[in-house]
Write a protein that holds these residues in place. Structure first.
Motif, PDB file in Angstrom:
ATOM      1  N   GLU A   6      28.463 -20.364  30.056  1.00  0.00           N
ATOM      2  CA  GLU A   6      28.565 -19.391  31.003  1.00  0.00           C
ATOM      3  C   GLU A   6      27.607 -18.420  31.225  1.00  0.00           C
ATOM      4  OE1 GLU A   6      32.151 -19.300  28.205  1.00  0.00           O
ATOM      5  OE2 GLU A   6      30.162 -19.572  28.185  1.00  0.00           O
ATOM      6  N   SER A   7      27.244 -17.918  32.505  1.00  0.00           N
ATOM      7  CA  SER A   7      26.167 -16.895  32.588  1.00  0.00           C
ATOM      8  C   SER A   7      26.649 -15.971  33.686  1.00  0.00           C
ATOM      9  CB  SER A   7      25.059 -17.981  33.164  1.00  0.00           C
ATOM     10  OG  SER A   7      25.320 -18.491  34.333  1.00  0.00           O
ATOM     11  N   GLY A   8      25.786 -14.862  34.014  1.00  0.00           N
ATOM     12  CA  GLY A   8      26.001 -14.023  35.252  1.00  0.00           C
ATOM     13  C   GLY A   8      26.329 -12.798  34.487  1.00  0.00           C
ATOM     14  N   GLY A   9      26.856 -12.658  33.266  1.00  0.00           N
ATOM     15  CA  GLY A   9      27.200 -11.400  32.762  1.00  0.00           C
ATOM     16  C   GLY A   9      25.867 -10.362  32.711  1.00  0.00           C
ATOM     17  N   GLY A  10      26.229  -9.260  32.339  1.00  0.00           N
ATOM     18  CA  GLY A  10      25.220  -8.182  32.312  1.00  0.00           C
ATOM     19  C   GLY A  10      25.936  -6.766  32.541  1.00  0.00           C
ATOM     20  N   LEU A  11      25.095  -5.731  32.474  1.00  0.00           N
ATOM     21  CA  LEU A  11      25.547  -4.413  32.712  1.00  0.00           C
ATOM     22  C   LEU A  11      25.457  -4.144  34.359  1.00  0.00           C
ATOM     23  CD1 LEU A  11      25.889  -1.541  31.754  1.00  0.00           C
ATOM     24  CD2 LEU A  11      23.396  -1.361  31.477  1.00  0.00           C
ATOM     25  N   VAL A  12      26.705  -3.388  34.726  1.00  0.00           N
ATOM     26  CA  VAL A  12      26.668  -3.062  36.098  1.00  0.00           C
ATOM     27  C   VAL A  12      27.420  -1.568  36.036  1.00  0.00           C
ATOM     28  CG1 VAL A  12      26.676  -5.561  36.991  1.00  0.00           C
ATOM     29  CG2 VAL A  12      29.136  -4.415  36.366  1.00  0.00           C
ATOM     30  N   GLU A  13      27.313  -1.031  37.326  1.00  0.00           N
ATOM     31  CA  GLU A  13      28.064  -0.038  37.614  1.00  0.00           C
ATOM     32  C   GLU A  13      29.272  -0.251  38.236  1.00  0.00           C
ATOM     33  OE1 GLU A  13      24.643   2.018  36.333  1.00  0.00           O
ATOM     34  OE2 GLU A  13      26.540   3.029  36.967  1.00  0.00           O
ATOM     35  N   GLY A  15      32.253  -0.294  40.487  1.00  0.00           N
ATOM     36  CA  GLY A  15      32.402  -0.347  41.888  1.00  0.00           C
ATOM     37  C   GLY A  15      31.594  -1.376  42.473  1.00  0.00           C
ATOM     38  N   GLN A  16      30.752  -2.064  41.514  1.00  0.00           N
ATOM     39  CA  GLN A  16      29.634  -3.068  41.897  1.00  0.00           C
ATOM     40  C   GLN A  16      30.295  -4.630  41.947  1.00  0.00           C
ATOM     41  OE1 GLN A  16      25.966  -2.504  39.597  1.00  0.00           O
ATOM     42  NE2 GLN A  16      25.257  -1.503  41.534  1.00  0.00           N
ATOM     43  N   SER A  17      29.819  -5.566  42.279  1.00  0.00           N
ATOM     44  CA  SER A  17      30.308  -7.039  42.230  1.00  0.00           C
ATOM     45  C   SER A  17      29.579  -7.658  41.101  1.00  0.00           C
ATOM     46  CB  SER A  17      30.292  -7.627  43.414  1.00  0.00           C
ATOM     47  OG  SER A  17      31.333  -6.886  44.633  1.00  0.00           O
ATOM     48  N   LEU A  18      30.231  -8.911  40.697  1.00  0.00           N
ATOM     49  CA  LEU A  18      29.443  -9.782  39.914  1.00  0.00           C
ATOM     50  C   LEU A  18      29.967 -11.256  40.051  1.00  0.00           C
ATOM     51  CD1 LEU A  18      27.482  -9.127  37.522  1.00  0.00           C
ATOM     52  CD2 LEU A  18      29.442  -9.005  35.862  1.00  0.00           C
ATOM     53  N   MET A  83      34.027 -11.172  40.693  1.00  0.00           N
ATOM     54  CA  MET A  83      34.894  -9.983  40.616  1.00  0.00           C
ATOM     55  C   MET A  83      34.209  -9.063  41.409  1.00  0.00           C
ATOM     56  SD  MET A  83      35.857 -10.077  36.538  1.00  0.00           S
ATOM     57  CE  MET A  83      36.862  -8.840  37.012  1.00  0.00           C
ATOM     58  N   GLN A  84      35.101  -8.110  42.226  1.00  0.00           N
ATOM     59  CA  GLN A  84      34.530  -7.170  42.839  1.00  0.00           C
ATOM     60  C   GLN A  84      35.062  -5.757  42.443  1.00  0.00           C
ATOM     61  OE1 GLN A  84      36.018  -8.545  46.609  1.00  0.00           O
ATOM     62  NE2 GLN A  84      34.245  -9.700  47.035  1.00  0.00           N
ATOM     63  N   SER A  85      34.632  -4.697  42.976  1.00  0.00           N
ATOM     64  CA  SER A  85      35.016  -3.324  42.703  1.00  0.00           C
ATOM     65  C   SER A  85      35.340  -3.363  41.202  1.00  0.00           C
ATOM     66  CB  SER A  85      36.489  -3.082  43.472  1.00  0.00           C
ATOM     67  OG  SER A  85      36.129  -3.106  44.752  1.00  0.00           O
ATOM     68  N   LEU A  86      34.427  -3.667  40.269  1.00  0.00           N
ATOM     69  CA  LEU A  86      34.359  -3.695  38.825  1.00  0.00           C
ATOM     70  C   LEU A  86      34.771  -2.063  38.408  1.00  0.00           C
ATOM     71  CD1 LEU A  86      31.549  -6.090  38.298  1.00  0.00           C
ATOM     72  CD2 LEU A  86      33.930  -6.362  37.646  1.00  0.00           C
ATOM     73  N   LYS A  87      35.652  -2.121  37.508  1.00  0.00           N
ATOM     74  CA  LYS A  87      36.012  -1.067  36.681  1.00  0.00           C
ATOM     75  C   LYS A  87      35.601  -0.928  35.146  1.00  0.00           C
ATOM     76  CE  LYS A  87      40.361  -1.045  39.324  1.00  0.00           C
ATOM     77  NZ  LYS A  87      41.868  -1.129  39.229  1.00  0.00           N
ATOM     78  N   SER A  88      35.503   0.131  34.681  1.00  0.00           N
ATOM     79  CA  SER A  88      35.145   0.053  33.097  1.00  0.00           C
ATOM     80  C   SER A  88      36.007  -0.512  32.357  1.00  0.00           C
ATOM     81  CB  SER A  88      35.013   1.468  32.701  1.00  0.00           C
ATOM     82  OG  SER A  88      36.589   2.295  32.821  1.00  0.00           O
ATOM     83  N   GLU A  89      37.341  -0.774  32.513  1.00  0.00           N
ATOM     84  CA  GLU A  89      38.140  -1.751  31.909  1.00  0.00           C
ATOM     85  C   GLU A  89      38.138  -2.923  32.045  1.00  0.00           C
ATOM     86  OE1 GLU A  89      38.998   0.621  33.875  1.00  0.00           O
ATOM     87  OE2 GLU A  89      40.978   0.427  35.046  1.00  0.00           O
ATOM     88  N   ASP A  90      37.125  -3.583  32.972  1.00  0.00           N
ATOM     89  CA  ASP A  90      36.784  -4.958  33.152  1.00  0.00           C
ATOM     90  C   ASP A  90      35.871  -5.276  31.938  1.00  0.00           C
ATOM     91  OD1 ASP A  90      36.721  -4.446  36.461  1.00  0.00           O
ATOM     92  OD2 ASP A  90      38.190  -5.531  35.360  1.00  0.00           O
ATOM     93  N   THR A  91      35.131  -4.474  31.291  1.00  0.00           N
ATOM     94  CA  THR A  91      34.263  -4.477  30.319  1.00  0.00           C
ATOM     95  C   THR A  91      34.738  -5.694  29.102  1.00  0.00           C
ATOM     96  OG1 THR A  91      33.032  -2.595  30.721  1.00  0.00           O
ATOM     97  CG2 THR A  91      33.020  -3.722  28.381  1.00  0.00           C
ATOM     98  N   GLY A  92      34.094  -6.471  28.860  1.00  0.00           N
ATOM     99  CA  GLY A  92      34.395  -7.701  27.850  1.00  0.00           C
ATOM    100  C   GLY A  92      33.465  -8.906  27.922  1.00  0.00           C
ATOM    101  N   GLN A 121      28.861 -11.638  28.413  1.00  0.00           N
ATOM    102  CA  GLN A 121      29.239 -10.156  28.249  1.00  0.00           C
ATOM    103  C   GLN A 121      29.037  -9.394  29.537  1.00  0.00           C
ATOM    104  OE1 GLN A 121      30.484  -9.231  25.411  1.00  0.00           O
ATOM    105  NE2 GLN A 121      30.876  -6.971  26.265  1.00  0.00           N
ATOM    106  N   VAL A 122      30.091  -8.784  30.065  1.00  0.00           N
ATOM    107  CA  VAL A 122      30.093  -7.996  30.966  1.00  0.00           C
ATOM    108  C   VAL A 122      30.031  -6.522  30.471  1.00  0.00           C
ATOM    109  CG1 VAL A 122      31.252  -7.333  33.287  1.00  0.00           C
ATOM    110  CG2 VAL A 122      30.829  -9.839  32.676  1.00  0.00           C
ATOM    111  N   ILE A 123      29.346  -5.531  30.887  1.00  0.00           N
ATOM    112  CA  ILE A 123      29.776  -4.177  30.655  1.00  0.00           C
ATOM    113  C   ILE A 123      29.587  -3.453  31.934  1.00  0.00           C
ATOM    114  CG2 ILE A 123      28.767  -2.123  29.501  1.00  0.00           C
ATOM    115  CD1 ILE A 123      27.349  -3.888  27.324  1.00  0.00           C
ATOM    116  N   VAL A 124      30.781  -2.599  32.252  1.00  0.00           N
ATOM    117  CA  VAL A 124      30.721  -1.948  33.428  1.00  0.00           C
ATOM    118  C   VAL A 124      30.760  -0.440  33.091  1.00  0.00           C
ATOM    119  CG1 VAL A 124      32.149  -1.634  35.654  1.00  0.00           C
ATOM    120  CG2 VAL A 124      32.194  -3.618  34.481  1.00  0.00           C
ATOM    121  N   ARG A 125      29.846   0.083  33.568  1.00  0.00           N
ATOM    122  CA  ARG A 125      29.439   1.633  33.319  1.00  0.00           C
ATOM    123  C   ARG A 125      30.054   2.450  34.349  1.00  0.00           C
ATOM    124  NH1 ARG A 125      23.510   2.752  32.230  1.00  0.00           N
ATOM    125  NH2 ARG A 125      23.165   2.305  34.222  1.00  0.00           N
ATOM    126  N   ALA A 126      31.082   3.376  33.870  1.00  0.00           N
ATOM    127  CA  ALA A 126      31.649   4.164  34.725  1.00  0.00           C
ATOM    128  C   ALA A 126      30.741   5.208  35.306  1.00  0.00           C
ATOM    129  CB  ALA A 126      32.733   4.890  34.133  1.00  0.00           C
TER     130      ALA A 126
END
Length: 126
Positions: A6-13, A15-18, A83-92, A121-126
């Motif tokens: 897998e690839s493409g994870g990271g730290l996003v704000e 509301g953003q997409s991944l 994934m669009q409109s990412l939320k903090s609960e999408d973190t994982g 790893q995906v981290i969504v910062r609120a």
């Protein structure tokens, strides 16, 4: 050697997409159903999305329905989870897996996942 990477994870704000990618090697993807799971420490592994190998059958968890799109390209041995409109609960940690649909003796259906990736790893910062 059978691998899913897998690839493409990271730290996003929020509301953003991944877009997450999963590349398969060592086997032919087209006979397998692919799924994306999310792992969060202290919680059960959750299936997020699933795309059947051989029929028009998509599954999305309620938590991502309307915000996620799962797709695949068998010729390239690739799968994606957008994934669009990412939320903090999408973190994982997002892990892709491939497997086959099973029909059990009692008539119920399920999936057995044969191969797993290490995850991204995906981290969504609120």
């Amino acid at each position: 050697q059978v691998r899913l990477v897998e690839s493409g994870g990271g730290l996003v704000e929020a509301g953003q997409s991944l877009t997450l990618s999963c590349v398969a090697s060592g086997f032919t993807l087209d006979i397998f159903t692919m799924a994306w799971f999310r792992q969060v420490p202290g919680k059960d592994r959750e299936i997020i999305a699933r795309i059947h190998c051989c029929k028009d059958d998509l599954f999305y968890a309620d938590s991502v329905k309307g915000r996620a799109t799962v797709s695949r390209d068998n010729a390239k041995n690739l799968g994606w989870l957008q994934m669009q409109s990412l939320k903090s609960e999408d973190t994982g940690r997002y892990v892709c897996a491939v497997g086959v649909e099973m029909i059990y003796q009692n008539g119920s259906r399920g999936y057995e996942w044969d191969y797993w990736g290490q995850g991204t790893q995906v981290i969504v910062r609120a």
